[in-house]
Design a protein around this motif. Structure first.
Motif, mmCIF file in Angstrom:
data_model
loop_
_atom_site.group_PDB
_atom_site.id
_atom_site.type_symbol
_atom_site.label_atom_id
_atom_site.label_comp_id
_atom_site.label_asym_id
_atom_site.label_seq_id
_atom_site.Cartn_x
_atom_site.Cartn_y
_atom_site.Cartn_z
ATOM 1 N N SER A 105 6.536 -1.866 2.784
ATOM 2 C CA SER A 105 5.516 -1.213 3.610
ATOM 3 C C SER A 105 5.678 0.303 3.585
ATOM 4 O O SER A 105 4.692 1.038 3.495
ATOM 5 C CB SER A 105 5.603 -1.731 5.049
ATOM 6 N N THR A 124 -2.717 -3.058 0.008
ATOM 7 C CA THR A 124 -1.782 -3.128 1.121
ATOM 8 C C THR A 124 -1.608 -4.559 1.628
ATOM 9 O O THR A 124 -0.500 -4.986 1.960
ATOM 10 C CB THR A 124 -2.251 -2.223 2.273
ATOM 11 N N THR A 171 1.821 -6.714 1.704
ATOM 12 C CA THR A 171 2.322 -7.367 2.913
ATOM 13 C C THR A 171 2.603 -8.845 2.662
ATOM 14 O O THR A 171 3.626 -9.387 3.099
ATOM 15 C CB THR A 171 1.307 -7.222 4.055
ATOM 16 N N GLY A 211 6.336 -2.806 -3.149
ATOM 17 C CA GLY A 211 5.501 -1.754 -2.568
ATOM 18 C C GLY A 211 4.974 -0.771 -3.586
ATOM 19 O O GLY A 211 3.876 -0.232 -3.434
#
Length: 409
Positions: free
Chosen positions: A274, A255, A259, A249
């Motif tokens: 996350s 993003t 993921t 992360g």
């Protein structure tokens, strides 16, 4: 699959073509125009006359962007299905929509340029509007309550890692002689959250769209291998799930890529990854304010000129960041008072709209691209981004080990 793929907050603010204007002059933005502004035929380079605005050209340009955007969505959803079981299948499953969008935009660019319609249609390539709207909608997916609950190690890692990597990148770029505005974009992108952070920085420092498109390309190029590299390295190093998630992360710049990598690493690493990425995303506004102050009061302030007023500072501040923060607050309140069964579909609609606006923005980037604009980019920005990525991996691993080693689920 589409929910994961379309979660990436990614790319481009239509660069402010008046980037060299005097700081006392009001910065023209799309929101201030009473009608869509006609982009310069040169793509923002000095010395060329702007193409006259026509509603026919504007509507035609928007139609081209929408048609290519639909094509992007079709490819993103179906290429992994079409290639399943082939040697290309595993790679196709990792390709994210910004790549298809920029590629189709470039193809469209060749077609409209060859037909002689590019300058006439350019007023419909609304990169700035699409990207700002997409980023405001991004705020709806960031629940402030999640950040508060993870306020301990996640916030500490985000602040320390962002500060260290930003300053390191800024220093390397300065040593290599990278131009100030591109320097700001590279430093912000690699230290915070990739393309979205670069967009905020571009608005704050009045960067050209070529700078932003170039930075976004570097983010994507470096992020894709990280999806596979970091989970594999975490296994080789024997990292715990929490440390693995914090490392992923804190280091991968988009993003969607976070993921994807978190999913490969496992459910628990995905949860921590996350939270850490959301925490970094929330610092977008802080970065924009800091860069606005620095460029207003130092870089763009001519010697002997009067101290810039608060009004000038406000004009230069990327106001969409306020919309981003407001959307996050509203979504947080909404999710706390509405049952999850009703809240999640509503947030999902906002996320899907965000994806559409980002797709249209990336398509517009490809349509607006001019190869001649990349002549001034040499090896220095790539070397800067590469060195910063390595530093980010090292700093991030150290912080993840220090802050998350004792974390239990």
């Amino acid at each position: 699959m589409s929910a994961r793929r379309f979660s990436d907050p990614a790319l481009d603010e239509r660069a402010l073509d008046d980037a060299t204007a005097d700081e006392s002059t009001a910065v023209r933005t799309t929101a201030d125009d009473r009608r869509p502004a006609a982009p310069e035929a040169s793509g923002g380079e000095q010395g060329e006359q702007p193409t006259p605005f026509t509603w026919g050209g504007f509507l035609g340009g928007v139609a081209v962007v929408l048609a290519l955007g639909i094509g992007v969505r079709v490819l993103t959803e179906n290429v992994p299905v079409w290639t399943r079981g082939t040697p290309f299948g595993p790679l196709a499953a990792t390709i994210e929509f910004p790549i298809y969008a920029i590629l189709l935009g470039l193809v469209g660019n060749v077609v409209v340029s060859a037909s002689g319609l590019r300058d006439r249609l350019a007023s419909g390539f609304r990169t700035e509007f699409f990207i700002k709207t997409g980023l405001v909608l991004l705020g709806a997916s960031i629940n402030v309550a999640v950040i508060v609950r993870a306020a301990g190690p996640a916030v500490a890692q985000a602040v320390l890692l962002i500060s260290a990597v930003f300053l390191f990148t800024w220093w390397v770029a300065g040593k290599l002689g990278v131009e100030e505005r591109l320097r700001a974009l590279l430093s912000t992108a690699v230290s915070i959250c990739g393309v979205s952070a670069a967009i905020a920085a571009a608005g704050a420092v009045k960067a050209k769209k070529e700078d932003l498109a170039y930075t976004a390309s570097l983010v994507i190029i470096f992020a894709l291998p990280s999806i596979f590299l970091l989970p594999w390295l975490a296994g080789v190093l024997g990292l715990s799930p929490a440390v693995t998630g914090a490392w992923i992360g804190g280091n991968i710049d988009t993003t969607a890529a976070v993921t994807a990598a978190g999913t490969l690493a496992g459910e628990q690493p995905l949860q921590i990854a996350s939270i850490v990425k959301v925490t970094q995303n929330a610092l977008l506004g802080v970065a924009a304010i800091a860069l606005t102050l620095y460029f207003t009061y130092k870089v763009d302030r001519t010697e002997g000129a009067a101290r810039p007023s608060a009004g000038v500072l406000w004009q230069r501040f990327p106001k969409f960041v306020l919309g981003f923060l407001a959307a996050s607050i509203v979504a947080t309140i909404f999710s706390s008072v509405v049952p999850a069964a009703s809240a999640k579909p509503a947030i999902g609609v906002a996320n899907d709209l965000r994806t559409w606006f980002l797709i249209l923005a990336f398509v517009s980037i490809g349509l607006e691209f001019k190869a001649s604009s990349l002549k001034r980019f040499g090896w220095r920005p790539i070397a800067t981004f590469g060195a910063a990525t390595v530093a980010n991996l090292v700093f991030g691993l150290i912080l993840a080990l220090l802050l998350f080693s004792s974390f239990t689920f």
